[in-house]
Design a protein around this motif. Structure first.
Motif, PDB file in Angstrom:
ATOM      1  N   ASN A  69      34.142  37.450  40.718  1.00  0.00           N
ATOM      2  CA  ASN A  69      34.612  36.820  39.488  1.00  0.00           C
ATOM      3  C   ASN A  69      34.858  35.327  39.705  1.00  0.00           C
ATOM      4  O   ASN A  69      35.174  34.870  40.795  1.00  0.00           O
ATOM      5  N   ASN A  70      34.697  34.568  38.640  1.00  0.00           N
ATOM      6  CA  ASN A  70      34.910  33.113  38.643  1.00  0.00           C
ATOM      7  C   ASN A  70      33.902  32.363  39.510  1.00  0.00           C
ATOM      8  O   ASN A  70      34.150  31.220  39.908  1.00  0.00           O
ATOM      9  N   THR A  71      32.771  33.020  39.839  1.00  0.00           N
ATOM     10  CA  THR A  71      31.700  32.308  40.530  1.00  0.00           C
ATOM     11  C   THR A  71      30.709  31.787  39.492  1.00  0.00           C
ATOM     12  O   THR A  71      30.575  32.360  38.408  1.00  0.00           O
ATOM     13  N   ASP A  72      30.044  30.748  39.817  1.00  0.00           N
ATOM     14  CA  ASP A  72      29.045  30.171  38.923  1.00  0.00           C
ATOM     15  C   ASP A  72      27.710  30.850  39.230  1.00  0.00           C
ATOM     16  O   ASP A  72      26.893  30.344  39.989  1.00  0.00           O
ATOM     17  N   ALA A  73      27.499  32.005  38.626  1.00  0.00           N
ATOM     18  CA  ALA A  73      26.350  32.845  38.963  1.00  0.00           C
ATOM     19  C   ALA A  73      25.039  32.184  38.544  1.00  0.00           C
ATOM     20  O   ALA A  73      24.879  31.753  37.401  1.00  0.00           O
ATOM     21  N   SER A  74      24.102  32.133  39.469  1.00  0.00           N
ATOM     22  CA  SER A  74      22.769  31.615  39.145  1.00  0.00           C
ATOM     23  C   SER A  74      21.849  32.720  38.664  1.00  0.00           C
ATOM     24  O   SER A  74      20.891  32.465  37.935  1.00  0.00           O
ATOM     25  N   SER A  75      22.126  33.950  39.058  1.00  0.00           N
ATOM     26  CA  SER A  75      21.362  35.096  38.569  1.00  0.00           C
ATOM     27  C   SER A  75      21.773  35.398  37.128  1.00  0.00           C
ATOM     28  O   SER A  75      22.946  35.545  36.823  1.00  0.00           O
ATOM     29  N   SER A  76      20.786  35.501  36.226  1.00  0.00           N
ATOM     30  CA  SER A  76      21.103  35.753  34.820  1.00  0.00           C
ATOM     31  C   SER A  76      21.744  37.120  34.634  1.00  0.00           C
ATOM     32  O   SER A  76      22.645  37.291  33.797  1.00  0.00           O
ATOM     33  N   LEU A  78      23.628  38.854  36.900  1.00  0.00           N
ATOM     34  CA  LEU A  78      25.010  38.784  37.370  1.00  0.00           C
ATOM     35  C   LEU A  78      25.868  37.994  36.388  1.00  0.00           C
ATOM     36  O   LEU A  78      27.021  38.352  36.126  1.00  0.00           O
ATOM     37  N   SER A  79      25.310  36.942  35.804  1.00  0.00           N
ATOM     38  CA  SER A  79      26.038  36.149  34.817  1.00  0.00           C
ATOM     39  C   SER A  79      26.386  36.986  33.592  1.00  0.00           C
ATOM     40  O   SER A  79      27.504  36.905  33.071  1.00  0.00           O
ATOM     41  N   ASP A  80      25.440  37.813  33.113  1.00  0.00           N
ATOM     42  CA  ASP A  80      25.704  38.682  31.967  1.00  0.00           C
ATOM     43  C   ASP A  80      26.858  39.639  32.271  1.00  0.00           C
ATOM     44  O   ASP A  80      27.728  39.874  31.431  1.00  0.00           O
ATOM     45  N   TYR A  81      26.839  40.192  33.467  1.00  0.00           N
ATOM     46  CA  TYR A  81      27.898  41.123  33.884  1.00  0.00           C
ATOM     47  C   TYR A  81      29.256  40.428  33.925  1.00  0.00           C
ATOM     48  O   TYR A  81      30.254  40.938  33.387  1.00  0.00           O
ATOM     49  N   LEU A  82      29.327  39.257  34.525  1.00  0.00           N
ATOM     50  CA  LEU A  82      30.594  38.548  34.644  1.00  0.00           C
ATOM     51  C   LEU A  82      31.101  38.075  33.288  1.00  0.00           C
ATOM     52  O   LEU A  82      32.315  38.113  33.029  1.00  0.00           O
ATOM     53  N   ASN A  83      30.195  37.675  32.413  1.00  0.00           N
ATOM     54  CA  ASN A  83      30.615  37.249  31.079  1.00  0.00           C
ATOM     55  C   ASN A  83      31.227  38.411  30.308  1.00  0.00           C
ATOM     56  O   ASN A  83      32.230  38.240  29.593  1.00  0.00           O
ATOM     57  N   LEU A  84      30.639  39.590  30.445  1.00  0.00           N
ATOM     58  CA  LEU A  84      31.176  40.758  29.750  1.00  0.00           C
ATOM     59  C   LEU A  84      32.549  41.141  30.311  1.00  0.00           C
ATOM     60  O   LEU A  84      33.461  41.495  29.565  1.00  0.00           O
ATOM     61  N   CYS A  85      32.693  41.043  31.620  1.00  0.00           N
ATOM     62  CA  CYS A  85      33.955  41.424  32.262  1.00  0.00           C
ATOM     63  C   CYS A  85      35.080  40.434  32.002  1.00  0.00           C
ATOM     64  O   CYS A  85      36.266  40.798  32.065  1.00  0.00           O
ATOM     65  N   SER A  86      34.732  39.187  31.708  1.00  0.00           N
ATOM     66  CA  SER A  86      35.733  38.108  31.709  1.00  0.00           C
ATOM     67  C   SER A  86      36.873  38.343  30.720  1.00  0.00           C
ATOM     68  O   SER A  86      38.044  38.095  31.044  1.00  0.00           O
ATOM     69  N   GLU A 263      23.185  37.756  45.417  1.00  0.00           N
ATOM     70  CA  GLU A 263      24.191  36.746  45.093  1.00  0.00           C
ATOM     71  C   GLU A 263      25.601  37.354  45.144  1.00  0.00           C
ATOM     72  O   GLU A 263      26.535  36.729  45.667  1.00  0.00           O
ATOM     73  N   ALA A 264      25.758  38.578  44.633  1.00  0.00           N
ATOM     74  CA  ALA A 264      27.076  39.215  44.623  1.00  0.00           C
ATOM     75  C   ALA A 264      27.598  39.445  46.036  1.00  0.00           C
ATOM     76  O   ALA A 264      28.762  39.147  46.338  1.00  0.00           O
ATOM     77  N   VAL A 265      26.751  39.973  46.928  1.00  0.00           N
ATOM     78  CA  VAL A 265      27.238  40.295  48.278  1.00  0.00           C
ATOM     79  C   VAL A 265      27.553  39.048  49.084  1.00  0.00           C
ATOM     80  O   VAL A 265      28.318  39.107  50.055  1.00  0.00           O
ATOM     81  N   SER A 266      27.009  37.915  48.678  1.00  0.00           N
ATOM     82  CA  SER A 266      27.323  36.673  49.387  1.00  0.00           C
ATOM     83  C   SER A 266      28.792  36.302  49.228  1.00  0.00           C
ATOM     84  O   SER A 266      29.308  35.458  49.967  1.00  0.00           O
ATOM     85  N   HIS A 267      29.469  36.942  48.280  1.00  0.00           N
ATOM     86  CA  HIS A 267      30.900  36.693  48.054  1.00  0.00           C
ATOM     87  C   HIS A 267      31.777  37.851  48.534  1.00  0.00           C
ATOM     88  O   HIS A 267      32.994  37.811  48.358  1.00  0.00           O
TER      89      HIS A 267
END
Length: 283
Positions: A69-76, A78-86, A263-267
């Motif tokens: 969470n709160n990462t600037d996702a470059s993957s579209s 992962l970004s969709d997932y984080l936006n929904l969760c936010s 990208e997710a596992v990098s965090h």
């Protein structure tokens, strides 16, 4: 199993891979105007309060959504997932798959969610209905029985999410039998199956996920598996990761999911890794 409570595991690394993949499937279905139907065979309780006694006991979300969470996702994806969760995370809640399905589908698409646990069902029924989203149907029934009864949908487009607790070793065979029965009637169903990766400490369930994936691959439909590992697979590791098996995946989902998971596992820490392997490609 009626003893299982997903709240203990809400937002963990398993939820991340499962929900990112499921959003990718729904996004692909939405590329065509024709309506579709979504099925969630083991829906759980809608969403989860991360401060309640169950979720906060082991704080498994700290190994998953908290890390990404709160990462600037470059993957579209992962970004969709984080936006929904936010929106939920801002209220210290985590959305379950029924919420994700209801909020991602369109008004002319249908959703059927199934849950047998009495307490979970009551929460699911009340809260999903409070969303006031069109064409959402809540069923208090066994998920595999429900899939047999409700598929194929009309029109003949859609996807299934299968996410059992796997508390009994026999549940792995239940998945294979259930999917086999669905495919006999609905050959083009897009099916996402979540499974745990368990170390030798799991006893009879050790290796059961791998055997299940092999049996599903033998059903002769295109399929791949994607996995996330968060700790080394030592004998005493317990659940060291999890995966999703995707049958009849939509075009480019493998590329999008692989990018999102890398990208997710990098965090997720020094030992975290992801992989995606095709088991059977479309001839």
């Amino acid at each position: 199993m009626l003893s299982y409570q997903h709240a203990f595991h809400a937002g963990n690394h398993a939820d991340v891979i499962k929900h990112v993949c499921w959003i990718g499937v729904i996004n692909a279905l939405k590329k065509k105007d024709k309506p579709f139907t979504l099925f969630d065979s083991h829906a759980g309780a809608y969403c989860y309060d991360l401060n309640d006694a169950m979720s906060s006991k082991n704080k498994e979300y700290e190994s998953g959504i908290t890390r990404v969470n709160n990462t600037d996702a470059s993957s579209s994806l992962l970004s969709d997932y984080l936006n929904l969760c936010s929106t939920f995370l801002a209220q210290e809640r985590y959305p379950g798959s029924p919420v994700i399905s209801a909020m991602t589908k369109r008004n002319n698409d249908s959703l059927h969610v199934m849950e047998l646990h009495p307490a979970e069902f009551d929460k699911l029924n009340h809260n999903l209905n409070s969303l006031r989203v069109d064409a959402c149907h809540v069923h208090k029934r066994d998920g595999f029985e429900g899939l047999r009864a409700l598929t194929p949908p009309k029109p003949n487009r859609g996807a299934i999410l299968i996410d059992p607790p796997y508390e009994r070793a026999s549940e792995y065979k239940d998945v294979v039998n259930g999917v086999t029965q669905v495919l006999k009637r609905w050959q083009q169903a897009q099916i996402v199956i979540w499974y745990p990766l368990l170390s030798a400490r799991a006893g009879a369930k050790h290796g059961a996920s791998e055997a299940m994936c092999d049996a599903l691959a033998a059903l002769d439909v295109p399929c791949f598996k994607a996995q996330v590992c968060v700790t080394p697979n030592t004998e005493d590791a317990g659940m060291y990761g999890s995966g999703v098996m995707v049958l009849n995946p939509p075009w480019q989902l493998d590329v999008q999911l692989d990018s999102a998971l890398q990208e997710a596992v990098s965090h997720m820490g020094a030992h975290a890794s992801s992989s995606l392997v095709w088991l059977r490609r479309d001839a």
